[in-house]
Scaffold this active site. Sequence first.
Site, PDB file in Angstrom:
ATOM      1  N   ASP A  32     -15.406   2.397  -0.651  1.00  0.00           N
ATOM      2  CA  ASP A  32     -14.695   1.631   0.570  1.00  0.00           C
ATOM      3  C   ASP A  32     -15.362   0.736   1.004  1.00  0.00           C
ATOM      4  O   ASP A  32     -15.900   0.731   2.169  1.00  0.00           O
ATOM      5  CB  ASP A  32     -14.073   2.706   1.460  1.00  0.00           C
ATOM      6  CG  ASP A  32     -13.099   2.098   2.535  1.00  0.00           C
ATOM      7  OD1 ASP A  32     -12.674   0.823   2.363  1.00  0.00           O
ATOM      8  OD2 ASP A  32     -12.947   2.884   3.744  1.00  0.00           O
ATOM      9  N   GLU A  49     -28.701  -3.610   4.042  1.00  0.00           N
ATOM     10  CA  GLU A  49     -28.860  -2.366   3.022  1.00  0.00           C
ATOM     11  C   GLU A  49     -30.102  -1.583   3.338  1.00  0.00           C
ATOM     12  O   GLU A  49     -30.202  -0.514   3.396  1.00  0.00           O
ATOM     13  CB  GLU A  49     -28.793  -2.710   1.609  1.00  0.00           C
ATOM     14  CG  GLU A  49     -28.952  -1.620   0.788  1.00  0.00           C
ATOM     15  CD  GLU A  49     -28.897  -1.999  -0.684  1.00  0.00           C
ATOM     16  OE1 GLU A  49     -28.616  -1.338  -1.630  1.00  0.00           O
ATOM     17  OE2 GLU A  49     -29.290  -3.100  -1.069  1.00  0.00           O
ATOM     18  N   TRP A  91     -12.238  13.147   4.399  1.00  0.00           N
ATOM     19  CA  TRP A  91     -12.011  11.986   3.971  1.00  0.00           C
ATOM     20  C   TRP A  91     -12.605  11.672   2.693  1.00  0.00           C
ATOM     21  O   TRP A  91     -12.612  10.662   1.854  1.00  0.00           O
ATOM     22  CB  TRP A  91     -12.503  10.943   4.745  1.00  0.00           C
ATOM     23  CG  TRP A  91     -11.732  10.880   6.223  1.00  0.00           C
ATOM     24  CD1 TRP A  91     -11.904  11.455   7.211  1.00  0.00           C
ATOM     25  CD2 TRP A  91     -10.423   9.986   6.184  1.00  0.00           C
ATOM     26  NE1 TRP A  91     -11.050  11.281   8.113  1.00  0.00           N
ATOM     27  CE2 TRP A  91      -9.783  10.471   7.549  1.00  0.00           C
ATOM     28  CE3 TRP A  91      -9.862   9.065   5.357  1.00  0.00           C
ATOM     29  CZ2 TRP A  91      -8.741   9.721   8.119  1.00  0.00           C
ATOM     30  CZ3 TRP A  91      -8.639   8.632   5.795  1.00  0.00           C
ATOM     31  CH2 TRP A  91      -7.953   8.768   7.058  1.00  0.00           C
ATOM     32  N   GLU A 108     -16.599  -4.648   7.983  1.00  0.00           N
ATOM     33  CA  GLU A 108     -16.144  -3.258   8.459  1.00  0.00           C
ATOM     34  C   GLU A 108     -17.749  -2.458   8.195  1.00  0.00           C
ATOM     35  O   GLU A 108     -17.826  -1.700   9.309  1.00  0.00           O
ATOM     36  CB  GLU A 108     -15.198  -2.483   7.731  1.00  0.00           C
ATOM     37  CG  GLU A 108     -14.864  -1.317   8.136  1.00  0.00           C
ATOM     38  CD  GLU A 108     -13.578  -0.418   7.536  1.00  0.00           C
ATOM     39  OE1 GLU A 108     -13.188   0.530   7.821  1.00  0.00           O
ATOM     40  OE2 GLU A 108     -13.013  -1.373   6.440  1.00  0.00           O
ATOM     41  N   ARG A 130      -1.648  -2.238  -4.354  1.00  0.00           N
ATOM     42  CA  ARG A 130      -3.093  -1.995  -4.125  1.00  0.00           C
ATOM     43  C   ARG A 130      -3.509  -0.660  -4.724  1.00  0.00           C
ATOM     44  O   ARG A 130      -2.663   0.625  -4.842  1.00  0.00           O
ATOM     45  CB  ARG A 130      -3.498  -1.817  -2.566  1.00  0.00           C
ATOM     46  CG  ARG A 130      -3.411  -3.116  -1.890  1.00  0.00           C
ATOM     47  CD  ARG A 130      -3.672  -2.850  -0.636  1.00  0.00           C
ATOM     48  NE  ARG A 130      -4.940  -3.061  -0.525  1.00  0.00           N
ATOM     49  CZ  ARG A 130      -5.756  -2.124   0.457  1.00  0.00           C
ATOM     50  NH1 ARG A 130      -5.238  -1.169   0.820  1.00  0.00           N
ATOM     51  NH2 ARG A 130      -6.888  -2.223   0.530  1.00  0.00           N
ATOM     52  N   LYS A 138       0.846  -1.062  -0.149  1.00  0.00           N
ATOM     53  CA  LYS A 138      -0.005  -0.189   0.135  1.00  0.00           C
ATOM     54  C   LYS A 138       0.896   1.084   0.046  1.00  0.00           C
ATOM     55  O   LYS A 138       1.554   1.313   0.919  1.00  0.00           O
ATOM     56  CB  LYS A 138      -0.731  -0.130   1.146  1.00  0.00           C
ATOM     57  CG  LYS A 138      -1.820   0.996   1.358  1.00  0.00           C
ATOM     58  CD  LYS A 138      -2.704   1.188   2.621  1.00  0.00           C
ATOM     59  CE  LYS A 138      -3.673   2.198   2.719  1.00  0.00           C
ATOM     60  NZ  LYS A 138      -4.473   2.082   3.970  1.00  0.00           N
ATOM     61  N   LYS A 156     -10.160  -2.498  -5.294  1.00  0.00           N
ATOM     62  CA  LYS A 156     -11.322  -2.871  -4.453  1.00  0.00           C
ATOM     63  C   LYS A 156     -12.365  -2.844  -5.188  1.00  0.00           C
ATOM     64  O   LYS A 156     -12.541  -2.281  -6.097  1.00  0.00           O
ATOM     65  CB  LYS A 156     -11.514  -1.618  -3.161  1.00  0.00           C
ATOM     66  CG  LYS A 156     -10.517  -1.660  -2.122  1.00  0.00           C
ATOM     67  CD  LYS A 156     -10.976  -0.417  -1.183  1.00  0.00           C
ATOM     68  CE  LYS A 156     -10.033  -0.635   0.019  1.00  0.00           C
ATOM     69  NZ  LYS A 156     -10.374   0.222   1.197  1.00  0.00           N
ATOM     70  N   GLU A 210      -3.451   7.124   2.469  1.00  0.00           N
ATOM     71  CA  GLU A 210      -3.569   7.425   3.901  1.00  0.00           C
ATOM     72  C   GLU A 210      -2.341   7.361   4.722  1.00  0.00           C
ATOM     73  O   GLU A 210      -2.161   6.681   5.704  1.00  0.00           O
ATOM     74  CB  GLU A 210      -4.518   6.129   4.334  1.00  0.00           C
ATOM     75  CG  GLU A 210      -5.647   6.053   3.412  1.00  0.00           C
ATOM     76  CD  GLU A 210      -6.572   5.127   3.999  1.00  0.00           C
ATOM     77  OE1 GLU A 210      -8.044   5.546   4.024  1.00  0.00           O
ATOM     78  OE2 GLU A 210      -6.287   3.895   4.411  1.00  0.00           O
ATOM     79  N   ARG A 254     -13.329  11.411  -4.431  1.00  0.00           N
ATOM     80  CA  ARG A 254     -12.640  10.217  -4.213  1.00  0.00           C
ATOM     81  C   ARG A 254     -12.884   9.052  -5.006  1.00  0.00           C
ATOM     82  O   ARG A 254     -11.939   8.359  -5.352  1.00  0.00           O
ATOM     83  CB  ARG A 254     -12.803   9.792  -2.572  1.00  0.00           C
ATOM     84  CG  ARG A 254     -12.356   8.597  -2.287  1.00  0.00           C
ATOM     85  CD  ARG A 254     -12.627   8.402  -0.653  1.00  0.00           C
ATOM     86  NE  ARG A 254     -12.444   7.094  -0.017  1.00  0.00           N
ATOM     87  CZ  ARG A 254     -12.391   6.905   1.152  1.00  0.00           C
ATOM     88  NH1 ARG A 254     -12.538   7.945   2.086  1.00  0.00           N
ATOM     89  NH2 ARG A 254     -12.132   5.737   1.708  1.00  0.00           N
TER      90      ARG A 254
END
Length: 721
Positions: free
Chosen positions: A391, A551, A581, A419, A345, A308, A386, A312, A362
């Site tokens: 995310d 959901e 973010w 998560e 990544r 990575k 991803k 971040e 983003r």
Amino acid sequence: MTLYEPADVHPAWLPPEVFRAIGSRRTLVRGDGPLVDTVGEEVARACARYGGGVRHSAPGGTGDRDTHGDRTGEPFDLVFALSAAGPLPAVVETVQAEFRRRRGPGESGGRAIGDEGFVIARHDGVTVVLADEAAGLLHGLFHVVRLGETAFGAARPPEHHRPAMPRRMLDHWDHVDVHPVMGQVERGYAGGSIFWRDGAPRGDLGRVRAYGRLLAACGVNAITVNNVNVHATEAHLLTDRLGDVAAIAGELRPYGIRVHLSVGFASPVVLGGLPTADPLDEDVRTWWAGTTERVYETIPDFGGYVVKADSEGQPGPFAYGRDHADGANALADALAPFGGVVHWRAFVYDHRQDWRDRSTDRARAAYDHFARLDGRFRDNVVIQVKHGPIDFQVREPVSPVVAAMPATRVAVELQVTQEYTGQQRHVCYLAPMWSEVLGFRPWGHAGPTVAHLAGAVADGEGGEHDGRAPGGGGGLVGVSNVGDDAYWTGHPLAQANLYAFGRLAWAPWTDPAEILDEWIDLTFVPVATGDPEGLRRTLHAMMDDSWRTYESYTAPLGVGFMVRPGHHYGPDVDGYEYTPWGTYHFADRDGVGVDRTRATGTGFTGQYPPPWSEVYESLERCPDELLLFFHHVPYGHVLHSGSTVIQHIYDTHFAGVERVAELRSLWETLAGTGSVPAALHARVTDLLDEQLRCAREWRDQINAYFLRKSGVPDVHGRRIP
């Protein structure tokens, strides 16, 4: 090899009873090598328990050895054989000849079965598993376990099974040291690490071997043992603490699991004392080459590196005016002589975004960084993407990067650890979501699927895993949901997600309901004393649609990220709205959603090829479930369903809570029936209570927020706080 069955750990999908069909019969294992020995020892343990017998016969040896019992004389009921381990029993030669005939003259010779593939057949009362390589024999063993008694029923012609993807990998986000914020496992919801504890390896690695056995049984063949965010202690796993990694590799090797290591891009500076980590600097390249050579001297079957970089806060090539191709290729060149790969990544974005600036998106970042580099990466570089552009949200479009790099090996990354899908406190079976992702066709119905772009090869398509996709992609990667909890995954039903990841990586086109059936039958049915059919019905009723249930009571219509900052559990509608973010919903008094169109927004829709670039651009054609991801719309906008956006929000959040209450009631019907162990039933009951509490909190906060923003009441007059 010592087979390990810890008494205080749930056996997951390998309770002893699933080996009864094998263990009560006479078996021949024909071949040699460590993985063949694993097959022989698994069968021997089953025979010791259930009264059968096994003979392990190595070609060219001094003779056969009876591993257990005296029931090993021919005729055998079951034969595991390597194709080159001649002379083969007559029944195996018959199966082999029939397989070659069915494959056709162009595929009759050589390694037609494949590195990890196997052929299973039943002929003249004998079940035969034939493989070219020992890994295939191991996968064939677990296939027979899944079949149970049906493997020994009616005659069956040769069936060819091989993994669709060459690399089926789990990333552990485990720390060696306890991180002051993230703990021992970043985004871990099942206790501590099974590898590390308080800065050192865990003393008992037997559980690691048991874990490798579970992974092999569902099709996983690679793992990383430390977090992609590489901190000070973890950096040393590459050099002076490499022995710790080798010890883990030794426990996993008997089940065909290769170890990979997350490494820091700045390792030449941090570990090597160099003044630079510039990937084009000759001293840096020499350091990576020498360090990598020492890794392979210690772990000859080492898989490679995961990196990575420039994301971040992690260091990367940008500091030296280089790009990601320069950085990845430097490590790839060091790994190439040993057959290793670098997983680089694509999770790279500006995490210091100005929330006032609506032109910065983003979602665009990975494509903007990587698509222009297509064709510049070495063949042993895998760009790990991803599955969605943000995310791991409960609903996102497929990342456009997957389709944007046809000359690059791309791996699709899924998040098995929950998560953003309930953190293993909520029932949320993720295979239906993953199946939708893997089946998505970026160029429309006539084009390849995401699974094909990641390297999936269906039997009959031809070719081995040595070219570009299909067959030459980077495979499937999942962020593991395992910890040192007695149930492995914290929530016992979350085991289904780990199992499903492996099975979808092996065969991405498999129906998630079929995978759930397999998991139920392996995990519960062999030991159930109650009503097995009733148990299946109940678990399907609870789990089949549990992703959509989750959901329904969380972030609506693809907008995502309405979670509490930091730990990401529970609702906080504006928690990230004014932060750097880049995860915004832009709700105001008039409407909600992110304008990502080319006409008036960030232009993200243009990163997709037609027809999806046009579908997502169009307010009329955009799918309801992704509407707020791509468009900012008034609360009165009418969905394809016929509901307005605001009424959809109210209705789904009320319905979601009602559905969780139904799950709780369904589970309660199993109490005292003998279908599930009492302790497991109690654990799930407690977690369902928490899920119901949390779902109510989501309902009340989301509905109250949008009622106050919009001023539009619920047409059904239900109470909203």
